[in-house]
Design an enzyme around this catalytic site. Structure first.
Site, mmCIF file in Angstrom:
data_model
loop_
_atom_site.group_PDB
_atom_site.id
_atom_site.type_symbol
_atom_site.label_atom_id
_atom_site.label_comp_id
_atom_site.label_asym_id
_atom_site.label_seq_id
_atom_site.Cartn_x
_atom_site.Cartn_y
_atom_site.Cartn_z
ATOM 1 N N ASN A 16 0.843 -1.211 0.000
ATOM 2 C CA ASN A 16 0.000 0.000 0.000
ATOM 3 C C ASN A 16 0.871 1.251 0.000
ATOM 4 O OD1 ASN A 16 -3.114 -0.378 0.264
ATOM 5 N ND2 ASN A 16 -2.219 -2.015 1.502
ATOM 6 N N MET A 88 1.173 -2.671 12.505
ATOM 7 C CA MET A 88 0.630 -3.662 13.435
ATOM 8 C C MET A 88 0.697 -3.267 14.909
ATOM 9 S SD MET A 88 -0.530 -5.708 11.319
ATOM 10 C CE MET A 88 -1.051 -7.143 12.258
ATOM 11 N N LYS A 89 1.091 -2.058 15.180
ATOM 12 C CA LYS A 89 1.166 -1.619 16.576
ATOM 13 C C LYS A 89 -0.087 -0.790 16.877
ATOM 14 C CE LYS A 89 5.067 0.126 19.275
ATOM 15 N NZ LYS A 89 6.099 -0.854 19.538
ATOM 16 N N LEU A 91 -1.764 2.290 18.472
ATOM 17 C CA LEU A 91 -1.309 3.603 18.950
ATOM 18 C C LEU A 91 -2.052 3.977 20.238
ATOM 19 C CD1 LEU A 91 -1.339 5.346 15.461
ATOM 20 C CD2 LEU A 91 0.708 4.763 16.795
ATOM 21 N N ASN A 105 -6.487 4.848 8.192
ATOM 22 C CA ASN A 105 -6.036 3.457 8.124
ATOM 23 C C ASN A 105 -6.796 2.729 7.028
ATOM 24 O OD1 ASN A 105 -4.805 0.973 9.027
ATOM 25 N ND2 ASN A 105 -6.728 0.458 10.064
ATOM 26 N N HIS A 107 -8.349 -1.053 6.133
ATOM 27 C CA HIS A 107 -8.679 -2.339 6.755
ATOM 28 C C HIS A 107 -9.263 -3.279 5.698
ATOM 29 C CE1 HIS A 107 -9.637 -5.036 10.020
ATOM 30 N NE2 HIS A 107 -10.801 -5.244 9.435
HETATM 31 C C1 GRF Z 1 -3.365 -4.609 3.994
HETATM 32 O O1 GRF Z 1 -4.078 -5.679 3.485
HETATM 33 C C2 GRF Z 1 -4.206 -3.765 4.896
HETATM 34 O O2 GRF Z 1 -5.574 -3.890 4.666
HETATM 35 C C3 GRF Z 1 -3.909 -4.291 6.269
HETATM 36 O O3 GRF Z 1 -2.574 -4.722 6.209
HETATM 37 C C4 GRF Z 1 -2.225 -5.064 4.886
HETATM 38 C C5 GRF Z 1 -0.932 -4.385 4.581
HETATM 39 O O4 GRF Z 1 -0.341 -4.806 3.394
HETATM 40 N N1 GRF Z 1 -4.174 -3.277 7.257
HETATM 41 P P1 GRF Z 1 0.915 -4.032 2.819
HETATM 42 O O5 GRF Z 1 1.962 -3.975 3.919
HETATM 43 O O6 GRF Z 1 0.465 -2.665 2.401
HETATM 44 O O7 GRF Z 1 1.384 -4.847 1.657
#
Ligand code: GRF
Length: 185
Positions: A16, A88-89, A91, A105, A107
């Site tokens: 992303n 993954m943390k 906040l 964010n 999701h």
């Molecule tokens: C994505 O699928 C997003 O929806 C989730 O974590 C993933 C991150 O993928 N929150 P990347 O690190 O952007 O490849």
């Protein structure tokens, strides 16, 4: 057009991040990525920061220490938007309050359905025929902030976690940048 300075927080593959960076090269895109933050020094996504010559920091310490350092950097660099992309943390409430309305964010589900982790697994187990992704503002509730934009994905009988993830992520790359454009329009 004066672009706002933004920062992307990652923990993993950073696909992303890659798509936001690419879109941000567009003259009309409202933000510029001025900083990448990772809480994991092995995150593959750091590669994209390097590739596109964007400053990055990796901080692998406890939340208090992490947020103290980051807050300092964000103020110093005049960051106006924080994009969480596979970060993954969790906040702290304090940090979120400091950046109220400025943290977004993505999701991998159609919120408010399937908040939290292992979304693809749960979606498939529930025999859903439709899922997708959601870009939302971050508030103190997990995956609970105001929704900016959703994108739908059809689930076929043949789908498994891997194929579904691929389909949803394809839409994520479009959704994230559309949401950023929408915020500033
Ligand atoms: C994505 O699928 C997003 O929806 C989730 O974590 C993933 C991150 O993928 N929150 P990347 O690190 O952007 O490849």
């Amino acid at each position: 057009m004066v672009k706002k300075k933004a920062c992307v927080f990652i923990s993993g593959s950073g696909t992303n991040l890659r798509s936001i960076i690419k879109n941000s090269r567009d003259y009309n895109f409202p933000i510029n990525i001025s900083l990448v933050v990772s809480n994991n020094k092995y995150a593959k996504g750091i590669f994209y920061a390097r590739k596109f010559s964007i400053p990055y920091i990796c901080i692998n310490s406890n939340r208090l220490e992490f947020e103290k350092i980051i807050l300092n950097q964000l103020v110093k660099k005049k960051i106006k938007l924080i994009c969480l992309a596979g970060f993954m943390k969790i906040l702290s409430k304090n940090f979120i309050r400091n950046f109220k309305g400025k943290i977004i964010n993505i999701h991998p589900s159609l919120l408010p359905k399937y908040k939290g982790l292992n979304t693809f697994q749960r979606v498939l187990k529930s025999n859903e025929k439709l899922t997708g992704c959601t870009v939302h503002f971050v508030n103190e509730k997990l995956d609970g902030g105001k929704i900016i934009l959703k994108k739908k994905v059809n689930i076929s009988d043949q789908d498994n976690i891997k194929t579904l993830k691929k389909k949803v992520q394809f839409e994520e790359y479009i959704a994230y940048s559309s949401a950023i454009r929408k915020i500033y329009n």
